[in-house]
Motif scaffolding. Structure first.
Motif, PDB file in Angstrom:
ATOM      1  N   GLY A   1     -17.218 -36.948 -21.035  1.00 56.93           N
ATOM      2  CA  GLY A   1     -16.083 -36.504 -20.293  1.00 56.93           C
ATOM      3  C   GLY A   1     -15.598 -37.128 -19.210  1.00 56.93           C
ATOM      4  N   GLU A   2     -15.779 -38.408 -19.010  1.00 54.06           N
ATOM      5  CA  GLU A   2     -15.567 -39.342 -17.877  1.00 54.06           C
ATOM      6  C   GLU A   2     -14.104 -39.477 -17.858  1.00 54.06           C
ATOM      7  N   LEU A   3     -13.521 -39.806 -18.920  1.00 57.80           N
ATOM      8  CA  LEU A   3     -12.004 -39.726 -18.788  1.00 57.80           C
ATOM      9  C   LEU A   3     -11.362 -38.419 -18.538  1.00 57.80           C
ATOM     10  N   ALA A   4     -11.748 -37.385 -19.109  1.00 58.12           N
ATOM     11  CA  ALA A   4     -11.204 -36.142 -18.658  1.00 58.12           C
ATOM     12  C   ALA A   4     -11.233 -35.781 -17.324  1.00 58.12           C
ATOM     13  N   GLU A   5     -12.260 -36.240 -16.872  1.00 54.87           N
ATOM     14  CA  GLU A   5     -12.549 -35.899 -15.272  1.00 54.87           C
ATOM     15  C   GLU A   5     -11.749 -36.820 -14.342  1.00 54.87           C
ATOM     16  N   ALA A   6     -11.507 -37.965 -14.939  1.00 48.74           N
ATOM     17  CA  ALA A   6     -10.616 -38.948 -14.169  1.00 48.74           C
ATOM     18  C   ALA A   6      -9.254 -38.379 -14.281  1.00 48.74           C
ATOM     19  N   ALA A   7      -8.691 -37.889 -15.507  1.00 50.10           N
ATOM     20  CA  ALA A   7      -7.557 -37.236 -15.728  1.00 50.10           C
ATOM     21  C   ALA A   7      -7.333 -36.245 -14.598  1.00 50.10           C
ATOM     22  N   ALA A   8      -8.220 -35.291 -14.650  1.00 44.26           N
ATOM     23  CA  ALA A   8      -8.328 -33.851 -13.889  1.00 44.26           C
ATOM     24  C   ALA A   8      -7.901 -34.244 -12.527  1.00 44.26           C
ATOM     25  N   ARG A   9      -8.688 -35.442 -11.943  1.00 44.35           N
ATOM     26  CA  ARG A   9      -8.267 -35.944 -10.688  1.00 44.35           C
ATOM     27  C   ARG A   9      -7.116 -36.416 -10.301  1.00 44.35           C
ATOM     28  N   ALA A  10      -6.474 -37.152 -11.202  1.00 40.94           N
ATOM     29  CA  ALA A  10      -5.297 -37.713 -10.983  1.00 40.94           C
ATOM     30  C   ALA A  10      -4.300 -37.144 -11.249  1.00 40.94           C
ATOM     31  N   VAL A  11      -3.960 -36.057 -12.138  1.00 41.49           N
ATOM     32  CA  VAL A  11      -3.006 -35.316 -12.443  1.00 41.49           C
ATOM     33  C   VAL A  11      -2.346 -34.360 -11.235  1.00 41.49           C
ATOM     34  N   PRO A  12      -3.063 -33.747 -10.454  1.00 44.08           N
ATOM     35  CA  PRO A  12      -2.510 -32.887  -9.473  1.00 44.08           C
ATOM     36  C   PRO A  12      -1.923 -33.439  -8.216  1.00 44.08           C
ATOM     37  N   LYS A  13      -2.466 -34.575  -8.020  1.00 45.20           N
ATOM     38  CA  LYS A  13      -2.076 -35.386  -6.877  1.00 45.20           C
ATOM     39  C   LYS A  13      -0.904 -36.334  -7.194  1.00 45.20           C
ATOM     40  N   THR A  14      -0.671 -36.651  -8.338  1.00 47.22           N
ATOM     41  CA  THR A  14       0.712 -37.562  -8.621  1.00 47.22           C
ATOM     42  C   THR A  14       1.924 -36.831  -8.731  1.00 47.22           C
ATOM     43  N   TYR A  15       3.106 -37.530  -7.995  1.00 47.26           N
ATOM     44  CA  TYR A  15       4.202 -36.905  -7.966  1.00 47.26           C
ATOM     45  C   TYR A  15       5.144 -38.078  -7.770  1.00 47.26           C
ATOM     46  N   GLU A  16       6.128 -37.778  -8.689  1.00 49.31           N
ATOM     47  CA  GLU A  16       7.587 -38.663  -8.575  1.00 49.31           C
ATOM     48  C   GLU A  16       8.235 -38.321  -7.201  1.00 49.31           C
ATOM     49  N   LEU A  17       8.642 -39.329  -6.795  1.00 47.84           N
ATOM     50  CA  LEU A  17       9.444 -39.386  -5.504  1.00 47.84           C
ATOM     51  C   LEU A  17      10.101 -38.014  -5.017  1.00 47.84           C
ATOM     52  N   THR A  18      11.171 -37.825  -5.850  1.00 49.37           N
ATOM     53  CA  THR A  18      11.920 -36.992  -5.710  1.00 49.37           C
ATOM     54  C   THR A  18      11.300 -35.309  -5.655  1.00 49.37           C
ATOM     55  N   GLU A  19      10.190 -35.146  -6.498  1.00 49.96           N
ATOM     56  CA  GLU A  19       9.249 -34.115  -6.391  1.00 49.96           C
ATOM     57  C   GLU A  19       8.686 -33.910  -5.047  1.00 49.96           C
ATOM     58  N   PHE A  20       8.303 -34.902  -4.783  1.00 48.79           N
ATOM     59  CA  PHE A  20       7.117 -35.055  -3.248  1.00 48.79           C
ATOM     60  C   PHE A  20       8.023 -34.843  -2.360  1.00 48.79           C
ATOM     61  N   LEU A  21       9.174 -35.102  -2.148  1.00 48.06           N
ATOM     62  CA  LEU A  21      10.292 -35.009  -1.112  1.00 48.06           C
ATOM     63  C   LEU A  21      10.486 -33.460  -0.773  1.00 48.06           C
ATOM     64  N   VAL A  22      11.070 -32.863  -2.084  1.00 48.67           N
ATOM     65  CA  VAL A  22      11.545 -31.429  -2.216  1.00 48.67           C
ATOM     66  C   VAL A  22      10.280 -30.613  -2.233  1.00 48.67           C
ATOM     67  N   ASP A  23       9.135 -30.831  -2.994  1.00 42.43           N
ATOM     68  CA  ASP A  23       8.156 -29.897  -3.343  1.00 42.43           C
ATOM     69  C   ASP A  23       7.068 -29.973  -2.370  1.00 42.43           C
ATOM     70  N   VAL A  24       6.740 -31.101  -1.747  1.00 43.33           N
ATOM     71  CA  VAL A  24       5.750 -31.484  -0.988  1.00 43.33           C
ATOM     72  C   VAL A  24       6.154 -31.272   0.391  1.00 43.33           C
ATOM     73  N   LEU A  25       7.062 -32.074   0.987  1.00 42.87           N
ATOM     74  CA  LEU A  25       7.537 -32.253   2.103  1.00 42.87           C
ATOM     75  C   LEU A  25       8.536 -31.081   2.536  1.00 42.87           C
ATOM     76  N   GLY A  26       9.222 -30.477   1.478  1.00 50.02           N
ATOM     77  CA  GLY A  26      10.301 -29.539   1.790  1.00 50.02           C
ATOM     78  C   GLY A  26      11.362 -29.864   2.352  1.00 50.02           C
ATOM     79  N   VAL A  27      12.121 -31.087   1.955  1.00 49.72           N
ATOM     80  CA  VAL A  27      13.311 -31.492   2.542  1.00 49.72           C
ATOM     81  C   VAL A  27      13.894 -31.965   1.301  1.00 49.72           C
ATOM     82  N   THR A  28      15.476 -31.759   1.586  1.00 43.91           N
ATOM     83  CA  THR A  28      16.556 -32.333   0.875  1.00 43.91           C
ATOM     84  C   THR A  28      17.295 -33.161   1.846  1.00 43.91           C
TER      85      THR A  28
END
Length: 251
Positions: free
Chosen positions: A101-128
């Motif tokens: 399960g090593e690769l599945a665990e690596a994916a589980a850590r990477a997926v929720p923290k990875t954002y495309e730039l516009t997603e990060f700006l709008v969804d995380v920082l809350g700015v437009t």
């Protein structure tokens, strides 16, 4: 929060100003950005060409390079989609083949923290409104990975709508693929070129002087097609538009 820039291969090799623009933009918004030197390719070219096992070391490398960070931000819809959509598939396949399960665990850590730039700006920082200034006519091409895999929807357009001086022009057939598709363009060059020509004609018909996207790979294809047509339309990554201000205009 700890934020890392995942610059991607295309940007690092061909469009370094996009990476610099991303950092300048985020720092202007009060985000401290790190650049882990251990980062490498996300594995998209290998995976899309059918070399799943050869992609696995790159999943491990991505996980190791970015494990210490809360967010990984990338100015690339396709590379963000590779991590979020395909890393779990790679991990699940490896587990199904009895390789642990090593690769599945690596994916589980990477997926929720990875954002495309516009997603990060709008969804995380809350700015437009990021305080950008770009006094030009612009049309926006929603790239396939951003549109269909990440579901970016209107996030890029909402950011563009708040750029002072920018006049946004509609792009006919905007949601149609530009024809790049990574290895698709190599395997099917005639089809790719025909699709690129259709997109270039639509860009020119919009009357815009600039075409932007969230992926420099697609922008390279569109821009190259426009250049061969002798067009004066400029291809510019969205990050570079958002990073521009009156004090530091886009050159």
């Amino acid at each position: 929060m700890r934020v890392a820039l995942f610059v991607t291969c295309v940007n690092d090799a061909l469009y370094p100003r996009t990476g610099r623009a991303t950092v300048r933009l985020l720092e202007r918004l009060g985000v401290a950005v790190d650049f882990p030197a251990a980062q490498s390719c996300c594995g998209q070219p290998q995976f899309n060409t059918g070399y799943r096992h050869e992609t696995e070391p790159l999943v491990r490398r991505f996980d190791a390079a970015f494990r210490a960070y809360d967010y990984v931000v990338t100015p690339s819809g396709s590379c963000a989609a590779m991590v979020r959509d395909n890393y779990p598939r790679i991990g699940a396949k490896a587990a199904a083949e009895g390789r642990g399960g090593e690769l599945a665990e690596a994916a589980a850590r990477a997926v929720p923290k990875t954002y495309e730039l516009t997603e990060f700006l709008v969804d995380v920082l809350g700015v437009t409104d990021v305080g950008a200034y770009f006094p030009h006519t612009v049309t926006y091409h929603p790239t396939c990975h951003g549109l269909r895999v990440l579901g970016l929807k209107d996030r890029p357009r909402r950011l563009l709508a708040h750029v002072r001086g920018l006049r946004l022009r509609e792009l006919e057939g905007a949601e149609e693929c530009c024809g790049f598709g990574g290895t698709f363009a190599v395997k099917n060059p005639d089809v790719s070129a025909a699709m690129g020509a259709d997109k270039a004609r639509a860009v020119e018909a919009s009357g815009a002087g600039t075409v932007c996207t969230v992926d420099n790979s697609c922008l390279m294809h569109i821009g190259g097609t426009l250049a061969r047509r002798g067009s004066r339309v400029r291809p510019v990554h969205l990050a570079e538009i958002l990073a521009a201000t009156e004090e530091e205009p886009y050159a």
